[in-house]
Design a protein around this motif. Sequence first.
Motif, PDB file in Angstrom:
ATOM      1  N   ALA A   7       0.812  -1.223   0.000  1.00  0.00           N
ATOM      2  CA  ALA A   7       0.000   0.000   0.000  1.00  0.00           C
ATOM      3  C   ALA A   7       0.839   1.264   0.000  1.00  0.00           C
ATOM      4  CB  ALA A   7      -0.928  -0.008   1.214  1.00  0.00           C
ATOM      5  N   ALA A   8       2.035   1.201  -0.606  1.00  0.00           N
ATOM      6  CA  ALA A   8       2.952   2.339  -0.520  1.00  0.00           C
ATOM      7  C   ALA A   8       2.944   3.236  -1.762  1.00  0.00           C
ATOM      8  CB  ALA A   8       4.378   1.848  -0.255  1.00  0.00           C
ATOM      9  N   GLU A  47      -5.258 -14.278   9.809  1.00  0.00           N
ATOM     10  CA  GLU A  47      -5.440 -13.557  11.066  1.00  0.00           C
ATOM     11  C   GLU A  47      -4.398 -12.472  11.283  1.00  0.00           C
ATOM     12  OE1 GLU A  47      -5.371 -16.592  14.022  1.00  0.00           O
ATOM     13  OE2 GLU A  47      -7.346 -17.391  13.481  1.00  0.00           O
ATOM     14  N   GLU A  48      -3.224 -12.593  10.647  1.00  0.00           N
ATOM     15  CA  GLU A  48      -2.144 -11.626  10.843  1.00  0.00           C
ATOM     16  C   GLU A  48      -1.788 -10.968   9.514  1.00  0.00           C
ATOM     17  OE1 GLU A  48       1.088 -12.879  13.646  1.00  0.00           O
ATOM     18  OE2 GLU A  48       0.123 -14.844  13.391  1.00  0.00           O
ATOM     19  N   LEU A  49      -1.990  -9.661   9.448  1.00  0.00           N
ATOM     20  CA  LEU A  49      -1.700  -8.911   8.229  1.00  0.00           C
ATOM     21  C   LEU A  49      -0.576  -7.920   8.474  1.00  0.00           C
ATOM     22  CD1 LEU A  49      -5.324  -7.999   7.012  1.00  0.00           C
ATOM     23  CD2 LEU A  49      -4.100 -10.178   6.828  1.00  0.00           C
ATOM     24  N   VAL A  50       0.202  -7.683   7.429  1.00  0.00           N
ATOM     25  CA  VAL A  50       1.233  -6.644   7.429  1.00  0.00           C
ATOM     26  C   VAL A  50       0.916  -5.706   6.271  1.00  0.00           C
ATOM     27  CG1 VAL A  50       3.686  -6.141   7.112  1.00  0.00           C
ATOM     28  CG2 VAL A  50       2.981  -8.158   8.436  1.00  0.00           C
ATOM     29  N   ILE A  51       0.949  -4.422   6.520  1.00  0.00           N
ATOM     30  CA  ILE A  51       0.676  -3.431   5.474  1.00  0.00           C
ATOM     31  C   ILE A  51       1.825  -2.437   5.442  1.00  0.00           C
ATOM     32  CG2 ILE A  51      -0.863  -1.583   4.700  1.00  0.00           C
ATOM     33  CD1 ILE A  51      -3.159  -3.038   6.126  1.00  0.00           C
ATOM     34  N   ASN A  52       2.437  -2.261   4.263  1.00  0.00           N
ATOM     35  CA  ASN A  52       3.452  -1.215   4.143  1.00  0.00           C
ATOM     36  C   ASN A  52       2.798   0.045   3.592  1.00  0.00           C
ATOM     37  OD1 ASN A  52       3.105  -2.018   1.414  1.00  0.00           O
ATOM     38  ND2 ASN A  52       5.231  -1.575   0.908  1.00  0.00           N
ATOM     39  N   SER A  80       9.912   5.597   4.691  1.00  0.00           N
ATOM     40  CA  SER A  80      10.164   7.035   4.580  1.00  0.00           C
ATOM     41  C   SER A  80      10.472   7.441   3.149  1.00  0.00           C
ATOM     42  CB  SER A  80      11.319   7.440   5.501  1.00  0.00           C
ATOM     43  OG  SER A  80      12.494   6.711   5.183  1.00  0.00           O
ATOM     44  N   GLU A  81      10.864   6.469   2.332  1.00  0.00           N
ATOM     45  CA  GLU A  81      11.130   6.726   0.919  1.00  0.00           C
ATOM     46  C   GLU A  81      10.604   5.543   0.115  1.00  0.00           C
ATOM     47  OE1 GLU A  81      15.605   4.948   0.469  1.00  0.00           O
ATOM     48  OE2 GLU A  81      15.402   6.974   1.288  1.00  0.00           O
ATOM     49  N   PRO A  82      10.254   5.749  -1.154  1.00  0.00           N
ATOM     50  CA  PRO A  82       9.704   4.652  -1.959  1.00  0.00           C
ATOM     51  C   PRO A  82      10.728   3.526  -2.112  1.00  0.00           C
ATOM     52  CG  PRO A  82       9.295   6.791  -2.995  1.00  0.00           C
ATOM     53  CD  PRO A  82      10.260   7.031  -1.883  1.00  0.00           C
ATOM     54  N   GLY A 177      16.854  -1.285   0.796  1.00  0.00           N
ATOM     55  CA  GLY A 177      16.785  -0.217  -0.194  1.00  0.00           C
ATOM     56  C   GLY A 177      15.725  -0.525  -1.230  1.00  0.00           C
ATOM     57  N   ALA A 178      15.665   0.307  -2.249  1.00  0.00           N
ATOM     58  CA  ALA A 178      14.636   0.166  -3.280  1.00  0.00           C
ATOM     59  C   ALA A 178      15.067  -0.828  -4.349  1.00  0.00           C
ATOM     60  CB  ALA A 178      14.350   1.530  -3.901  1.00  0.00           C
TER      61      ALA A 178
END
Length: 223
Positions: A7-8, A47-52, A80-82, A177-178
Amino acid sequence: MKAMILAAGKGERLRPLTLHTPKPLVRAAGVPLIEYHVRALAAAGFEELVINHAWLGQQIEDYLGDGSRFGVTIRYSAESEPLETGGGIHRALGLLGDEPFLVVNGDIWTDYDFARLRRPLHGLAHLVLVNNPPHHPLGDFSLGESAVTEPEVNGDALTYSGISVLHPALFEGCQPGAFKLAPLLRRAMAGGQVSGECFGGAWIDVGTHERLAEVEQLLEARR
């Protein structure tokens, strides 16, 4: 199995809607796009979700909270950065654990049954592919009887849906990093480590106002 919603993204093609609202909170039929995923994952037994998140990400945390009202637990990986898809998942590995996990792009709408992916992973990745939409006619990967591969013949490729199961070992040797996910998948494909399936149900990549309108029309027709 845990699940991660990506979701970034900034959603620049959906401006002005995304000038003050993160793309995953853009609404279709009155409901934020990301909420459809959260509810579908909960219904599928996750039951456990992670969202960036990155752009206006605090709004996503404020809206979804800890996930309790949806029957799940949500943890967040703030960027903090893409970091692009690969870098974003790599950053969140500490929250995802050592077992295979589901990944779904936050900017798609689908009626895919995520429960189908709650099974053992053979290899490093399992990709859900779809028929090529008009805006992506050449597709991404080919689906054989036993593995997903690079396309060998023009016209035989399908489109990656943004839904997959990945093993943390796929990211072995990666540095923070990206970076993109596709090169990692192609490396795994070369070793015969990527399986796949073709999904023929509803799937829309909500990248433009026109495709957001498609989702609205589809949901209206189902009421």
